[in-house]
Design an enzyme around this catalytic site. Sequence first.
Site, PDB file in Angstrom:
ATOM      1  N   GLU A  48      -5.708  -1.472  -8.240  1.00 59.00           N
ATOM      2  CA  GLU A  48      -4.794  -0.491  -8.839  1.00 59.00           C
ATOM      3  C   GLU A  48      -3.595  -1.242  -9.414  1.00 59.00           C
ATOM      4  O   GLU A  48      -2.992  -2.058  -8.723  1.00 59.00           O
ATOM      5  CB  GLU A  48      -4.312   0.509  -7.777  1.00 59.00           C
ATOM      6  CG  GLU A  48      -5.405   1.434  -7.277  1.00 59.00           C
ATOM      7  CD  GLU A  48      -4.939   2.382  -6.164  1.00 59.00           C
ATOM      8  OE1 GLU A  48      -5.514   3.468  -6.034  1.00 59.00           O
ATOM      9  OE2 GLU A  48      -4.020   2.021  -5.400  1.00 59.00           O
ATOM     10  N   HIS A 105      -2.470  -3.702  -6.548  1.00 62.85           N
ATOM     11  CA  HIS A 105      -2.964  -3.310  -5.230  1.00 62.85           C
ATOM     12  C   HIS A 105      -4.465  -3.568  -5.100  1.00 62.85           C
ATOM     13  O   HIS A 105      -5.282  -2.869  -5.712  1.00 62.85           O
ATOM     14  CB  HIS A 105      -2.645  -1.814  -5.009  1.00 62.85           C
ATOM     15  CG  HIS A 105      -2.974  -1.318  -3.641  1.00 62.85           C
ATOM     16  ND1 HIS A 105      -3.636  -0.134  -3.419  1.00 62.85           N
ATOM     17  CD2 HIS A 105      -2.750  -1.855  -2.417  1.00 62.85           C
ATOM     18  CE1 HIS A 105      -3.789   0.031  -2.115  1.00 62.85           C
ATOM     19  NE2 HIS A 105      -3.263  -0.991  -1.495  1.00 62.85           N
ATOM     20  N   ASN A 144      -5.329   5.925  -1.879  1.00 66.14           N
ATOM     21  CA  ASN A 144      -4.777   6.346  -0.588  1.00 66.14           C
ATOM     22  C   ASN A 144      -4.220   7.764  -0.613  1.00 66.14           C
ATOM     23  O   ASN A 144      -3.922   8.332   0.427  1.00 66.14           O
ATOM     24  CB  ASN A 144      -3.715   5.356  -0.098  1.00 66.14           C
ATOM     25  CG  ASN A 144      -4.364   4.138   0.533  1.00 66.14           C
ATOM     26  OD1 ASN A 144      -5.492   4.218   1.019  1.00 66.14           O
ATOM     27  ND2 ASN A 144      -3.678   3.024   0.507  1.00 66.14           N
ATOM     28  N   SER A 188       0.830  -1.209   0.000  1.00 65.52           N
ATOM     29  CA  SER A 188       0.000   0.000   0.000  1.00 65.52           C
ATOM     30  C   SER A 188       0.857   1.249   0.000  1.00 65.52           C
ATOM     31  O   SER A 188       0.392   2.314  -0.370  1.00 65.52           O
ATOM     32  CB  SER A 188      -0.854   0.057   1.265  1.00 65.52           C
ATOM     33  OG  SER A 188      -1.744  -0.999   1.300  1.00 65.52           O
TER      34      SER A 188
HETATM   35  P1  NAI Z   1      -1.386  -9.773   7.390  1.00 61.65           P
HETATM   36  O1  NAI Z   1      -0.575  -9.451   8.585  1.00 61.65           O
HETATM   37  O2  NAI Z   1      -2.837 -10.108   7.542  1.00 61.65           O
HETATM   38  O3  NAI Z   1      -0.700 -11.008   6.604  1.00 61.65           O
HETATM   39  C1  NAI Z   1       0.672 -11.094   6.315  1.00 61.65           C
HETATM   40  C2  NAI Z   1       1.059 -12.573   6.196  1.00 61.65           C
HETATM   41  O4  NAI Z   1       2.365 -12.620   5.651  1.00 61.65           O
HETATM   42  C3  NAI Z   1       1.083 -13.315   7.529  1.00 61.65           C
HETATM   43  O5  NAI Z   1       0.325 -14.490   7.429  1.00 61.65           O
HETATM   44  C4  NAI Z   1       2.575 -13.633   7.745  1.00 61.65           C
HETATM   45  O6  NAI Z   1       2.769 -14.873   8.389  1.00 61.65           O
HETATM   46  C5  NAI Z   1       3.077 -13.666   6.318  1.00 61.65           C
HETATM   47  N1  NAI Z   1       4.505 -13.377   6.179  1.00 61.65           N
HETATM   48  C6  NAI Z   1       5.228 -12.447   6.827  1.00 61.65           C
HETATM   49  N2  NAI Z   1       6.498 -12.471   6.391  1.00 61.65           N
HETATM   50  C7  NAI Z   1       6.572 -13.451   5.463  1.00 61.65           C
HETATM   51  C8  NAI Z   1       7.604 -13.941   4.639  1.00 61.65           C
HETATM   52  N3  NAI Z   1       8.852 -13.452   4.704  1.00 61.65           N
HETATM   53  N4  NAI Z   1       7.325 -14.934   3.764  1.00 61.65           N
HETATM   54  C9  NAI Z   1       6.050 -15.434   3.692  1.00 61.65           C
HETATM   55  N5  NAI Z   1       5.044 -15.011   4.455  1.00 61.65           N
HETATM   56  C10 NAI Z   1       5.305 -14.023   5.319  1.00 61.65           C
HETATM   57  O7  NAI Z   1      -1.173  -8.529   6.383  1.00 61.65           O
HETATM   58  P2  NAI Z   1      -2.195  -7.938   5.298  1.00 61.65           P
HETATM   59  O8  NAI Z   1      -3.099  -6.968   5.959  1.00 61.65           O
HETATM   60  O9  NAI Z   1      -2.757  -9.054   4.496  1.00 61.65           O
HETATM   61  O10 NAI Z   1      -1.197  -7.060   4.391  1.00 61.65           O
HETATM   62  C11 NAI Z   1      -0.265  -7.658   3.521  1.00 61.65           C
HETATM   63  C12 NAI Z   1       0.206  -6.632   2.500  1.00 61.65           C
HETATM   64  O11 NAI Z   1      -0.912  -6.112   1.788  1.00 61.65           O
HETATM   65  C13 NAI Z   1       0.955  -5.429   3.059  1.00 61.65           C
HETATM   66  O12 NAI Z   1       1.967  -5.070   2.153  1.00 61.65           O
HETATM   67  C14 NAI Z   1      -0.123  -4.345   3.114  1.00 61.65           C
HETATM   68  O13 NAI Z   1       0.416  -3.050   2.995  1.00 61.65           O
HETATM   69  C15 NAI Z   1      -0.939  -4.696   1.876  1.00 61.65           C
HETATM   70  N6  NAI Z   1      -2.347  -4.258   1.892  1.00 61.65           N
HETATM   71  C16 NAI Z   1      -3.126  -4.412   3.009  1.00 61.65           C
HETATM   72  C17 NAI Z   1      -4.466  -4.019   2.980  1.00 61.65           C
HETATM   73  C18 NAI Z   1      -5.333  -4.201   4.181  1.00 61.65           C
HETATM   74  O14 NAI Z   1      -6.420  -3.583   4.235  1.00 61.65           O
HETATM   75  N7  NAI Z   1      -4.968  -5.013   5.150  1.00 61.65           N
HETATM   76  C19 NAI Z   1      -5.062  -3.413   1.776  1.00 61.65           C
HETATM   77  C20 NAI Z   1      -4.184  -3.388   0.631  1.00 61.65           C
HETATM   78  C21 NAI Z   1      -2.876  -3.757   0.726  1.00 61.65           C
END
Ligand code: NAI
Length: 406
Positions: free
Chosen positions: A165, A153, A203, A132
Amino acid sequence: MPNQVQYDINIKKSKIMTVGVIGAGTMGSGIAQVAATADCTVKLYDTKQEALDNSKAKLEKVLARLIEKGRIDETEKSRIQENISYVSKLKDIADADLTIEAIVENLEVKRQVFQELESYQTKDAIIASNTSSLSIASIAASLEHPERVIGIHFFNPAPLMPLVEVIPAVQTSDEVKDKVVQIIADWKKIGVLAKDTPGFIVNRVARPFYGEALRIHEEGQASFAEIDHVMKTLGGFRMGPFELMDFIGNDVNYTVTETVFKEFYYDPRYKPSFTQKRLAEAGYLGRKSGKGFYDYKDGKIDKDCHPELDSGSLSKEKATQILDRVLIMLINEAADALFLNIATAKDIDLAMTKGVNYPKGLLAWANEKGIDWCVETMDALYEEYREDRYRCSPLLRKMDKSGRRF
Ligand code: NAI
């Protein structure tokens, strides 16, 4: 013509492709569901077995609910589930034509994962990030073949929100960009192209929805609930800014604002608010912590504590003033994004209606209000505050002079 033939082959390929998803959290799980529904072979990878197990269990629940609602049948449910395999080694997704990464928002960690993935893959495999806030160029720069890297995105929840996006970095090849745009369309999502700049479209353009509402409150003009009531009833927004910040989480929303502010070299237009910072520091994160701008009971705003949320205690004049002030700041931001070629006018309006459910596209709204109204309202704010935050976009001024509309 040869290009056309090549393109068609790519389109066909995209429909039977293998998709790797890195990170089985909120976003990765949603993205895997989207790709599996579009009949891709999906390999979902996470370092934590628990995350994979949770993701699988969550999908079971989500699909069962879709059956209950009559949206899919058992066969469709099995098809989607069978399309996804859950893997615990990065090497297991080596054969993916497209990989979308959705892990922690940390540049160094993302770079390491991308470098390792690249070492297993042929050079034409596409590698995308769902980041993001990080620049796609900075992620791509760590790879031997940065031309394969792109931003894709999604919005939360990915299976429900239609917008995606697509963000090519300066290094991204046109072929990769075209393929990804096609894949997103195949997945029945609405793709918009955005320049690799802070906040991309949504954003960035949405910042004043929160920032100006907070500022109005800080000036003592209205309560959180009064502002939310105005934005919903008079503006037609589904949620008011304070309800929405509580829903997103004040920690998350504050961090996005702060990141955008820093990335724009401290442009006062994006200045974060102390009110929200203090809430985040206090642990008043919103719905998830039971307290934020509002108090929560059973996951819902406790209406007994906040009666103004439903009643609307402001005069019509005051209410209009508040809506106009937030709206003009949003319109000005959208106009400036167009002025700086962040995206096309069509994509800017689509992004806000399909990514964050705005009742109208902001540029269409500007036409409706009149470009002269937009310039006058911005200039009046500037006159009152003498802050650079309230500078009118040169594009609005130019259009007003020439009588053009968006
Ligand atoms: P989350 O914390 O729910 O999930 C992240 C997952 O990645 C976890 O299951 C973790 O175990 C895993 N992980 C961490 N390091 C790792 C690695 N080195 N190799 C493999 N797996 C690994 O996070 P979320 O909210 O899903 O966000 C993920 C990405 O998406 C971020 O870059 C965030 O900025 C982006 N994003 C999030 C949104 C949201 O509303 N939550 C919306 C749009 C984008």
